[in-house]
Enzyme design. Structure first.
Site, PDB file in Angstrom:
ATOM      1  CD  GLU A  50       0.424   2.869  -1.723  1.00  0.00           C
ATOM      2  OE1 GLU A  50       1.358   2.045  -1.923  1.00  0.00           O
ATOM      3  OE2 GLU A  50       0.401   3.642  -0.742  1.00  0.00           O
ATOM      4  CG  PHE A 112       6.631  14.853   4.045  1.00  0.00           C
ATOM      5  CD1 PHE A 112       7.785  14.074   3.939  1.00  0.00           C
ATOM      6  CD2 PHE A 112       5.496  14.279   4.593  1.00  0.00           C
ATOM      7  CE1 PHE A 112       7.796  12.751   4.378  1.00  0.00           C
ATOM      8  CE2 PHE A 112       5.494  12.969   5.036  1.00  0.00           C
ATOM      9  CZ  PHE A 112       6.661  12.202   4.926  1.00  0.00           C
ATOM     10  CD  GLN A 113       4.185  10.901   2.534  1.00  0.00           C
ATOM     11  OE1 GLN A 113       3.022  11.183   2.750  1.00  0.00           O
ATOM     12  NE2 GLN A 113       4.727   9.740   2.865  1.00  0.00           N
ATOM     13  CE  LYS A 162      -3.782  17.040   5.338  1.00  0.00           C
ATOM     14  NZ  LYS A 162      -2.692  16.474   6.112  1.00  0.00           N
ATOM     15  CG  MET A 478       8.400 -15.669 -21.425  1.00  0.00           C
ATOM     16  SD  MET A 478       8.031 -17.074 -22.487  1.00  0.00           S
ATOM     17  CE  MET A 478       6.245 -17.061 -22.465  1.00  0.00           C
TER      18      MET A 478
END
Ligand SMILES: Cc1ncc(C[n+]2csc(CCOP(=O)(O)OP(=O)(O)O)c2C)c(N)n1
Length: 577
Positions: A50, A112-113, A162, A478
Site C-alpha cells: 500500500e 478484526f483489521q 463496510k 548519506m
C-alpha cells in the site's frame, strides 16, 4: 431517484470526478468496492504494497497535475499508507486515499483489521472524512477531491465502513459545486501587498528569486519565466521546485539548500532582496534560522497563509495562488522604468566569480565509477527523451538534483519534506502509469530501492517500462557520510553489502537486469538500458566512500557551507571527535 449500494455510488462519483486510474490493494473491508469496481471504466493498478500504491498516486499527481487515487483495505492496508500520506502532506501532493473500515456497529470494538484511521491520519492529511452512510459518499468524494487539489494541495483520506459500502442509499447525482464553511483558499494577492512587493523589487540592487514547489503545483513556470524576462533577476529553485526553470536558462543559479550549488547559497547570504515564491523556508534551505536573511528584505508569495512567517520573518507577505500573484506582479513590473540588467552588472559579476571559484566538481579516475559520473551520464544520455526522473533519498538524490537537466515542470519526482527512502521506484511507477509512452528514469539508492522493490512485479503486469538505475555504494551512503564527517568515522549500521544480486533479482521478476562495474562500461550500459524494451534494473556499482558536496552542515549558517575537498571546521564536530 435511484437506490444503489454505497460501492456503486462511490464508483459513480469517482467516474464523475474524472478518476481514470486507481492504485491499490484489496482486502476484507473494501471487498465490496473492489467487486463493483470491475463494472466501471476505471483502470486499477494492483500494487504489492500500500505504501507503493500511495507513492505511485503522488507520482501520478506530480506528473499530471490531477489528484492521484488510492484504494486500500482497513487496518494494515490503511496503516501501510501512512508514511506515503505524510510524504504527500509535506510535499503538497494532491492524493485521495480511500480506505475500507470495519462496519460502523463494531468500530471501537477491536474488530478484526480495525484501526482508527481517521485518528491516525489526522495529523498527516490535509483533511479526512468518515463516510458513515451510502448517501453521504457523493458529497464527501466531491469535497475530498476539491480539498486535495485546491489551495495548497495535499492528501485527503476517506474512511469507508463496510456497511456504508454495502448498504443502499439514494444517489441524487454527483454534486456540481462545493462549498465548505471556513475553507476558501485565496487566489489573488492583496493589492497593497503587491504594490509593496513591486516597490521593493524596483529598488533592489542584488535581488534573488528563490522558487519552490508551489510554482510547479500552480503551473506557474511560464509566469516565473516572464518575471525573470522582465526583471533579469538571478533565480534559484529548491529541490521541489526543480523543473520550473530550464536548467540552461542564463539566469539559472542551480538548486539551493544543504547540497545546493555554492553560488546559489551565496546569493542568499549576499542579496539585498529575496523573493520567495511558493517555497516554505524549510530548514534544509535556511540552515541556522537566526542567521538567515538578516542582511536583506524578504518577499514571500504563498497560497498557504499558515506558512507565512512560520519559520522566517518576512517584510512583504503576499497570500495567493502563485500563478495569479505572479501575473499581477508581472503586470506592474512591466511598467517599472529601469535598466534591470545594467543595474545588476556588479551582482552578476560577483555570482560569476563565485561560480568559477566553487564549481560543482568530481574527478572520474580509472578503475572505479564515481557516483556523480554515473548520474551525470544517466541524465545526459536520457536528456533528449525529455524523461520523467525520480529518485530515492540519500546521496544519489542530491547528486541527481545538482545535475538535473530537466527543462520542464512536472518531470522531477523526489521526496523533499519527509525524505522517504523507497519513494523513487513507486513514484516512477505511478508516473509511468500516467504516461505509458514517456521515458521514466528512476535513479535510486541500493538502500532506498530495497524498501519498495517488491513491486517490480507490478511493472511487468501493467507493462510499465520504468528504467531503474541503482547507484550501488553498498552503504546507507548519506548516513555514512554524516557519520564520517560528524561522528569521527564511527560507522554504525550503515554497511549494507549483504544485498541481493540485483541483476538476478530483476530476472527473477521477469525483468531485464544489467550490471555496470567499470567506468568504461557506463555509457554503453546506460544506452542498453534505454534501448531495451520494457522495465530494466541497472545495478551501477560505484565508489563506496564518495561524499556529497557542497554541504551546509545541519544547523550551521549558510555561509559555513563546505565545498568539495575543504576541511570540516572543528566547531562543527560538536565534541564528537
Ligand atoms: C524510510 C527512511 N528511513 C531512514 C531514512 C534515513 N536515511 C536518509 S538517507 C539514508 C541512506 C540512503 O541510502 P541509499 O538509499 O543507499 O542512498 P545513498 O545515500 O547511498 O545514495 C537513510 C538511512 C530515511 N530517509 N527514510
Amino acid at each position: 431517484m435511484e437506490k444503489m449500494t454505497g460501492s456503486e455510488i462511490l464508483m459513480k462519483s469517482l467516474v464523475e470526478e474524472g478518476v481514470t486510474t486507481i492504485f491499490g490493494h484489496p482486502g476484507g473491508a473494501i471487498l465490496h468496492a473492489y467487486d463493483v469496481l470491475i463494472d466501471y471504466p476505471i483502470k486499477h493498478v494492483l500494487c504489492r504494497h500500500e505504501q507503493v500504491a500511495t507513492h505511485a498516486a503522488e507520482g501520478y499527481y506530480k506528473t499530471t497535475g490531477k489528484p492521484g487515487t488510492v484504494m486500500v483495505t482497513s487496518g494494515p492496508g490503511a496503516t501501510n499508507c501512512v508514511t506515503a500520506i505524510t510524504d504527500a502532506l509535506m510535499d503538497s501532493m494532491a492524493i485521495v486515499v480511500l480506505t475500507g473500515q470495519v462496519p460502523t456497529a463494531v468500530m471501537g470494538c477491536d474488530a478484526f483489521q480495525e484501526a482508527d484511521v481517521v485518528g491516525t491520519t489526522r495529523a498527516c492529511t490535509k483533511h479526512n472524512f468518515l463516510a458513515q452512510r451510502a448517501e453521504d459518499i457523493p458529497r464527501i468524494i466531491k469535497e475530498a477531491y476539491y480539498i486535495a487539489r485546491s489551495g495548497r494541495p495535499g492528501p485527503v483520506l476517506v474512511d469507508l465502513p463496510k456497511d456504508a459500502l454495502m448498504g443502499h442509499g439514494t444517489f441524487q447525482g454527483y454534486p456540481k459545486d462545493v462549498s465548505i464553511r471556513g475553507y476558501n483558499p485565496q487566489l489573488y494577492g492583496h493589492p497593497s501587498q503587491i504594490k509593496k512587493a513591486v516597490e521593493l523589487i524596483a529598488q533592489a540592487k542584488r535581488p534573488v528569486i528563490y522558487g519552490g514547489g508551489g510554482i510547479i503545483h500552480s503551473d506557474a513556470s511560464e509566469e516565473l519565466h516572464e518575471m525573470i524576462d522582465i526583471t533579469q533577476i538571478p533565480t534559484t529553485l529548491t529541490l521541489m521546485g526543480l523543473g520550473a526553470l530550464p536548467t540552461n536558462h542564463p539566469l539559472w543559479l542551480g538548486m539551493l539548500g544543504m547540497h545546493g550549488t555554492y553560488w546559489a547559497n551565496m546569493c542568499m547570504v549576499h542579496c539585498d532582496l529575496m523573493i520567495a515564491i511558493g517555497s516554505r523556508f524549510d530548514d534544509r534551505i535556511t540552515g541556522k534560522v537566526s542567521e538567515f536573511g538578516k542582511q536583506c528584505k524578504i518577499i514571500h508569495v504563498d497560497i498557504d497563509p499558515t506558512s507565512i512567517r512560520k519559520n522566517v520573518n518576512v517584510d512583504v507577505p503576499v497570500v495567493g495562488d502563485v500563478k495569479c500573484v505572479l501575473r499581477e506582479l508581472n503586470k506592474k513590473l512591466r511598467n517599472v522604468r529601469r535598466n534591470w540588467a545594467k543595474d545588476f552588472e556588479e551582482w552578476y559579476a560577483e555570482i560569476e566569480a563565485c561560480k568559477i571559484q566553487h564549481p560543482l566538481r568530481y574527478e572520474q579516475r580509472e578503475g572505479v565509477i564515481k557516483p556523480q559520473y554515473a548520474i551525470d551520464m544517466i541524465l545526459r544520455l536520457t536528456e533528449e527523451y525529455d524523461p520523467i526522473v525520480s529518485t530515492g533519498v540519500g546521496q544519489h538524490q542530491m547528486w541527481a538534483a545538482q545535475v538535473y537537466r530537466g527543462r520542464m515542470p512536472r518531470r522531477w519526482l523526489t521526496s523533499g519534506g519527509l525524505g522517504t527512502m523507497g519513494y523513487g521506484f513507486p513514484a516512477a511507477l505511478g508516473a509511468q502509469a500516467a504516461f505509458p509512452d514517456s521515458l521514466v528514469v528512476n535513479i535510486d539508492g541500493d538502500g532506498s530501492f530495497q524498501m519498495t522493490m517488491q513491486d517490480l512485479c507490478t511493472l511487468l503486469e501493467y507493462e510499465l517500462p520504468v528504467k531503474t538505475f541503482i547507484i550501488n555504494n553498498k552503504y546507507l551512503g548519506m548516513v555514512r557520510q554524516w557519520q564520517q564527517l560528524f561522528y569521527g568515522q564511527r560507522y554504525s549500521q550503515v554497511n549494507i553489502d549483504h544485498q541481493p544480486d540485483f541483476v538476478k533479482l530483476a530476472e527473477a521478476f521477469g525483468i531485464t537486469g544489467i550490471r555496470i562495474e567499470r567506468p568504461e562500461e557506463v555509457k554503453a550500459g546506460i544506452e542498453k538500458a534505454i534501448s531495451t524494451p520494457g522495465p530494466v534494473v541497472v545495478d551501477v556499482v560505484v565508489d563506496r566512500e564518495e561524499n556529497c558536496f557542497p554541504m551546509i552542515p545541519a544547523g550551521a549558517a549558510i555561509k559555513d557551507i563546505i565545498d568539495v575537498g575543504e576541511p570540516i571546521p572543528d566547531k562543527l564536530f560538536q565534541g564528537w571527535r
